[in-house]
Design a protein around this motif. Sequence first.
Motif, mmCIF file in Angstrom:
data_model
loop_
_atom_site.group_PDB
_atom_site.id
_atom_site.type_symbol
_atom_site.label_atom_id
_atom_site.label_comp_id
_atom_site.label_asym_id
_atom_site.label_seq_id
_atom_site.Cartn_x
_atom_site.Cartn_y
_atom_site.Cartn_z
ATOM 1 N N GLY A 1 0.295 3.580 3.313
ATOM 2 C CA GLY A 1 -0.975 3.385 4.011
ATOM 3 C C GLY A 1 -2.170 3.436 3.085
ATOM 4 O O GLY A 1 -3.050 2.566 3.126
ATOM 5 N N GLY A 2 -2.232 4.442 2.221
ATOM 6 C CA GLY A 2 -3.365 4.594 1.322
ATOM 7 C C GLY A 2 -3.491 3.420 0.360
ATOM 8 O O GLY A 2 -4.600 2.940 0.082
ATOM 9 N N SER A 3 -2.359 2.949 -0.129
ATOM 10 C CA SER A 3 -2.399 1.826 -1.067
ATOM 11 C C SER A 3 -2.815 0.540 -0.365
ATOM 12 O O SER A 3 -3.551 -0.277 -0.931
ATOM 13 C CB SER A 3 -1.027 1.643 -1.725
ATOM 14 N N ALA A 4 -2.360 0.342 0.870
ATOM 15 C CA ALA A 4 -2.777 -0.841 1.630
ATOM 16 C C ALA A 4 -4.284 -0.801 1.867
ATOM 17 O O ALA A 4 -4.980 -1.815 1.727
ATOM 18 C CB ALA A 4 -2.021 -0.907 2.961
ATOM 19 N N ALA A 5 -4.792 0.391 2.197
ATOM 20 C CA ALA A 5 -6.231 0.524 2.405
ATOM 21 C C ALA A 5 -6.992 0.258 1.109
ATOM 22 O O ALA A 5 -8.007 -0.452 1.102
ATOM 23 C CB ALA A 5 -6.544 1.928 2.935
ATOM 24 N N ALA A 6 -6.491 0.803 -0.010
ATOM 25 C CA ALA A 6 -7.155 0.572 -1.297
ATOM 26 C C ALA A 6 -7.188 -0.912 -1.627
ATOM 27 O O ALA A 6 -8.181 -1.426 -2.168
ATOM 28 C CB ALA A 6 -6.426 1.348 -2.401
ATOM 29 N N TYR A 7 -6.112 -1.603 -1.300
ATOM 30 C CA TYR A 7 -6.040 -3.043 -1.579
ATOM 31 C C TYR A 7 -7.103 -3.808 -0.797
ATOM 32 O O TYR A 7 -7.839 -4.629 -1.356
ATOM 33 C CB TYR A 7 -4.641 -3.550 -1.222
ATOM 34 N N VAL A 8 -7.223 -3.521 0.489
ATOM 35 C CA VAL A 8 -8.196 -4.232 1.316
ATOM 36 C C VAL A 8 -9.621 -3.885 0.881
ATOM 37 O O VAL A 8 -10.471 -4.766 0.709
ATOM 38 C CB VAL A 8 -7.994 -3.903 2.811
ATOM 39 N N GLY B 1 2.202 -10.468 9.178
ATOM 40 C CA GLY B 1 2.464 -11.526 8.200
ATOM 41 C C GLY B 1 1.887 -11.190 6.837
ATOM 42 O O GLY B 1 2.516 -11.386 5.798
ATOM 43 N N MET B 2 0.667 -10.637 6.852
ATOM 44 C CA MET B 2 0.019 -10.260 5.596
ATOM 45 C C MET B 2 0.803 -9.144 4.905
ATOM 46 O O MET B 2 1.023 -9.176 3.691
ATOM 47 C CB MET B 2 -1.408 -9.809 5.889
ATOM 48 N N ALA B 3 1.255 -8.166 5.700
ATOM 49 C CA ALA B 3 2.010 -7.045 5.123
ATOM 50 C C ALA B 3 3.306 -7.548 4.497
ATOM 51 O O ALA B 3 3.709 -7.100 3.422
ATOM 52 C CB ALA B 3 2.311 -6.001 6.197
ATOM 53 N N GLU B 4 3.964 -8.491 5.167
ATOM 54 C CA GLU B 4 5.208 -9.051 4.616
ATOM 55 C C GLU B 4 4.925 -9.820 3.327
ATOM 56 O O GLU B 4 5.735 -9.806 2.393
ATOM 57 C CB GLU B 4 5.882 -9.956 5.650
ATOM 58 N N ARG B 5 3.781 -10.479 3.281
ATOM 59 C CA ARG B 5 3.454 -11.268 2.093
ATOM 60 C C ARG B 5 3.032 -10.375 0.923
ATOM 61 O O ARG B 5 3.480 -10.556 -0.199
ATOM 62 C CB ARG B 5 2.346 -12.276 2.425
ATOM 63 N N GLY C 1 0.982 6.933 8.899
ATOM 64 C CA GLY C 1 1.768 6.875 10.125
ATOM 65 C C GLY C 1 1.265 7.808 11.201
ATOM 66 O O GLY C 1 1.691 7.709 12.361
ATOM 67 N N GLY C 2 0.348 8.702 10.853
ATOM 68 C CA GLY C 2 -0.192 9.637 11.831
ATOM 69 C C GLY C 2 -0.853 8.975 13.025
ATOM 70 O O GLY C 2 -0.899 9.548 14.113
ATOM 71 N N VAL C 3 -1.348 7.752 12.839
ATOM 72 C CA VAL C 3 -2.116 7.117 13.919
ATOM 73 C C VAL C 3 -1.243 6.532 15.011
ATOM 74 O O VAL C 3 -1.739 6.156 16.072
ATOM 75 C CB VAL C 3 -3.030 5.990 13.369
ATOM 76 N N MET C 4 0.074 6.462 14.795
ATOM 77 C CA MET C 4 0.915 5.737 15.760
ATOM 78 C C MET C 4 1.107 6.551 17.048
ATOM 79 O O MET C 4 1.589 7.679 17.010
ATOM 80 C CB MET C 4 2.270 5.417 15.143
ATOM 81 N N PRO C 5 0.782 5.946 18.192
ATOM 82 C CA PRO C 5 0.965 6.655 19.471
ATOM 83 C C PRO C 5 2.428 6.742 19.878
ATOM 84 O O PRO C 5 2.834 7.694 20.532
ATOM 85 C CB PRO C 5 0.194 5.795 20.480
ATOM 86 N N THR C 6 3.215 5.713 19.528
ATOM 87 C CA THR C 6 4.657 5.715 19.793
ATOM 88 C C THR C 6 5.347 5.187 18.544
ATOM 89 O O THR C 6 4.728 4.510 17.721
ATOM 90 C CB THR C 6 5.025 4.835 21.006
ATOM 91 N N GLY C 7 6.634 5.494 18.411
ATOM 92 C CA GLY C 7 7.312 5.180 17.157
ATOM 93 C C GLY C 7 8.269 4.013 17.220
ATOM 94 O O GLY C 7 8.881 3.665 16.227
ATOM 95 N N THR D 1 7.654 1.514 8.429
ATOM 96 C CA THR D 1 6.694 1.375 7.328
ATOM 97 C C THR D 1 5.955 0.047 7.344
ATOM 98 O O THR D 1 4.767 0.003 7.033
ATOM 99 C CB THR D 1 7.391 1.599 5.978
ATOM 100 N N LEU D 2 6.631 -1.043 7.707
ATOM 101 C CA LEU D 2 5.905 -2.321 7.750
ATOM 102 C C LEU D 2 4.776 -2.245 8.766
ATOM 103 O O LEU D 2 3.660 -2.716 8.514
ATOM 104 C CB LEU D 2 6.845 -3.482 8.082
ATOM 105 N N THR D 3 5.058 -1.641 9.918
ATOM 106 C CA THR D 3 4.018 -1.496 10.943
ATOM 107 C C THR D 3 2.895 -0.594 10.441
ATOM 108 O O THR D 3 1.706 -0.877 10.659
ATOM 109 C CB THR D 3 4.641 -0.938 12.239
ATOM 110 N N LEU D 4 3.272 0.476 9.753
ATOM 111 C CA LEU D 4 2.265 1.375 9.171
ATOM 112 C C LEU D 4 1.322 0.590 8.259
ATOM 113 O O LEU D 4 0.095 0.746 8.313
ATOM 114 C CB LEU D 4 3.014 2.468 8.398
ATOM 115 N N ILE D 5 1.925 -0.275 7.405
ATOM 116 C CA ILE D 5 1.108 -1.059 6.466
ATOM 117 C C ILE D 5 0.242 -2.068 7.223
ATOM 118 O O ILE D 5 -0.957 -2.210 6.939
ATOM 119 C CB ILE D 5 2.014 -1.774 5.450
ATOM 120 N N ALA D 6 0.834 -2.752 8.205
ATOM 121 C CA ALA D 6 0.064 -3.748 8.962
ATOM 122 C C ALA D 6 -1.127 -3.096 9.660
ATOM 123 O O ALA D 6 -2.235 -3.641 9.659
ATOM 124 C CB ALA D 6 0.975 -4.443 9.982
ATOM 125 N N VAL D 7 -0.910 -1.916 10.228
ATOM 126 C CA VAL D 7 -2.009 -1.215 10.910
ATOM 127 C C VAL D 7 -3.071 -0.785 9.889
ATOM 128 O O VAL D 7 -4.277 -0.900 10.135
ATOM 129 C CB VAL D 7 -1.460 -0.006 11.697
#
Lengths: 593, 372
Positions: A29-36, A166-170, A552-558, A564-570
């Motif tokens: 998550g932190g690295s995805a945020a740093a990237y954006v 799609g962006m996370a997969e790429r 992953g803390g933000v996810m209301p359901t798992g 992890t892909l969903t974590l990154i996409a979010v």
Amino acid sequence: MGRPSSVPHVLGNTSLAQFDALIIGSGAGGSAAAYVLTSAGLNVLVLEAGDNNFPGLDDPTPGMPVPRYSNDELKGPIRLFDRQDPILEPRTFRANDTVTAQADADVNILNRTVGGTTTHADMKYPRFNEVDFHLASALADAGRSFPGTSFIDWPFDYDELEPFYGMAERVTGVAGVAQGPGSDPFASRRSHPYPMPPSPEMYIGRVLSAGARKAGHNPIRYPAAINSRPYPALPELQRPPCVNCGFCSGFGCPNNSKSSAAVTTLRAALLSDRCQLRFNSFALRLLGGNGHISGVEYADPTGARQTVTADRVILAASAMESARLLLLSDLVLAAGPAAHLGRHLLFHFQTIGVGIFKQRVHGDRGQAVTNGLSDFRGVNEGGTALHPDGRPLGGIVEFGTSSEPIGAGKEALQSLDIAESTRSPITLKDLLVESPFHTHIGVMIMQAEDAPQLTNMVDLDPNVRDVFGRPAARLTYNNHRFELDAAAYYAPKLVEIARQAGAQFGFIDPTRGIPRTRHVLGGLRMGSDPLASVCDGFGQVRGFDNLYCMDGGVMPTGSGYNPTLTLIAVALRNAANLVSPGAAERQLAVGPL
Amino acid sequence: MLDARDVWRWSLSRRRFLQGAAAASSLLVVPRAARLARALDAPAPVGFLSAEEYAVVEAITARIVSSDDGSAGARECGVADYVQALLSAFPGADVNGDGRVGAADLTAVARAAGSDDGAADVTGDGSVDDADRALVAASIFGSVLLGEAAFDGKPIFAGGPFSDRNPFPDSATGMPSTTFPANAFRIPEPLTRLQRLAWTVRLLGADAVPEVRDNPLATSLPDVDLRARYRQGLAAVNGFSQTDFGASYDALTSAQQDTILAKVKRQRRAFYELLVGHTIEGMLSAPEYGGNRDRAGWDLIGFGGDSQPLGYTIYDASIDDYRERPDKPNSTIDPDDPCSGFSDEMADFLRIILVRLAGATEFPEPFCFSGE
């Protein structure tokens, strides 16, 4: 410019001194945020508690970094080279709040390293289903009620997240099959194919897939963020194809074919000149008040206390640690966070089916898991709704085996006691050489959804402290009928797959009280209702004008898929919104990846 | 034109030859068991364990995994060397006994120079000299100079990314190349401050690190305070041996040793489990840690060990796809797998442990999947 860095314990642009954002944690998550954020022109400081095991990560020379990771079971799994060490960071566990929590060496320990736990995950990157984003409503509409659970709908739907999937997969580089044989019939719609074809199948994956097919299921090639081709095209970011060395789950990748956060999003951020990463720098608490975070206190590599300020602070220390950091900080919380911080913690509930096979299944080759099935998730084809036959909501099943002979050998100790007490002639050496539970084992792990509960939580232990003198994280966790019933329903089907695959023995490996999965989610859940959530719909902590959570803390359901892909996409979505509020989707074109 | 399988064989067998070139004549003619046995004549490595203690570790682990059947056991794998290397990390450098390794210890060694002061005789060679000072200095400054090595360079964390046991793949041909990496496993990784604290607890116990005083795991985990646990555990083993048979453990017959081992298991369960765990580690970890001599442990169980950078599949750019190793395929059954299942004794044991005790099902017609 100070890059590549020559300053000890610092990567990236060492001359940066003012930061638009400070990110705690360099994992997925932190690295995805740093990237954006760096792509959008913001200056970012990342604090990482662990060491840097990727020397040259901020050096643009193609072929860099050269990892300190290796095919070495002793170093990682046994001696905890890059792990959260329970001697330094103990955690405690209790099944409910009527008993005293006990310290335990493995209460969901994750990695302490640049790149976080993506460095040792085996990178299984499926998406969640469309119905997962409104599961509370779907269950209610179907009249399926589960007293004691705390399901809420996500604050956005699958369609909104799809472009970020799609962006996370790429940007991470996912190999998989989108259509045709080996694709997942239960996966929801996707606007792009996977960027790479799937990696070679492991033998055990083919064995169990054949059994699953005979049993009437739909085995899949498991999508994974591990290169099957040279990827991406950009020379300074290109990484080689995986060689299927066999040391995958639980191991850092020696040749960077594993698409960890370190060598993908974080490396891109570090090469932008707008990112500084301080490692061996342990965030201790947040500073501030009156709805504003001014900075962070951290322990530097010598153990000395330092403070650093930034305009915004982003929690990305993993679900339990992000919640703990907030609890350790002397802050006044708004009503929603005060009532829900650390709660609705999720782990997935594993049901483990085992087959013991006559032949060797050579798990010392391959990517740990290359095949599986989604038939037990409990959704319809396309994942848009609950399955029409009313089957329970379980989870995706991973087909794997054992790849770690030392770990398997130590497990033999219990077998040896039984051998002696039953006067069997079997010795430890027999168990090591014939190794029925290592070389001959097929393992099917169902990563089932565990229902959110207010009482499943992380808080601060009153008795146990970490190496910095701070109260340890205390996990209170008990399973609900929701996942226990699903496990009971699907367990015999796992054993039947083992039979159809040709196994000699089949059984279910019983699970213990402390969750075994590394999939830790929740504790700072997002939601639309300010009184029922910690974060708003974009991961901003309610009551603070500059504090966010992007792990992953933000996810209301798992859901029932590897998260992890969903974590990154979010994280990509929420970071994009931070840059351009209300215009998140327009930020998709940013960045070199 | 060579068949792919031949190229693989050639490449890998050539590698074996090159590795053994230095001792080629003896390697080629001396049977493997004799080769392993010969290595035992080498003197025991100096370190935390005294020569007597080392002999007991070697003898008792050799009963935990014996070579009675003619294949390598713990002794042939060098398990005692592995244990010695582990226990000797931070090589006895806490000379003044304050629980920390630092400049004060260097001073203590300097003061004791020329004497036979046991505490300052870090090398255990009977005199305090420059060698002792060098070891203490290496321990203090190890993260810069040497990593965190034991006496003879054995690591706590071996380096990466590759050993020199496998070649690089050649993506132009889809075959192994003839280029091998240097062995980075030999270069210990430096420890961070926090890792050093944790390993101090593991080796010297929680009392040496005040920062962990409010962590019960620092005293309760099985792998902390290892030096004291070994010292006390080995003394107990020899105590049993002397009482029951009038000699130290390593001087007993195999049958007597087995009797004492059973007693250790009953009366010193934690130490027994520590020994079993370290026996397995010493047999199956990378040779750079001191055990698994000549890869005897990996060979014993048919484990390939570290396979990078070659791995088991090679990407071939000319076809934009993978090739698999014919001898060790990734996606199919091993070509030499007889599908004959377990020995009768193991099958019976699995019926006990799985079917009778764990509720497993034994299926009537098991088979070995070989394709679709």
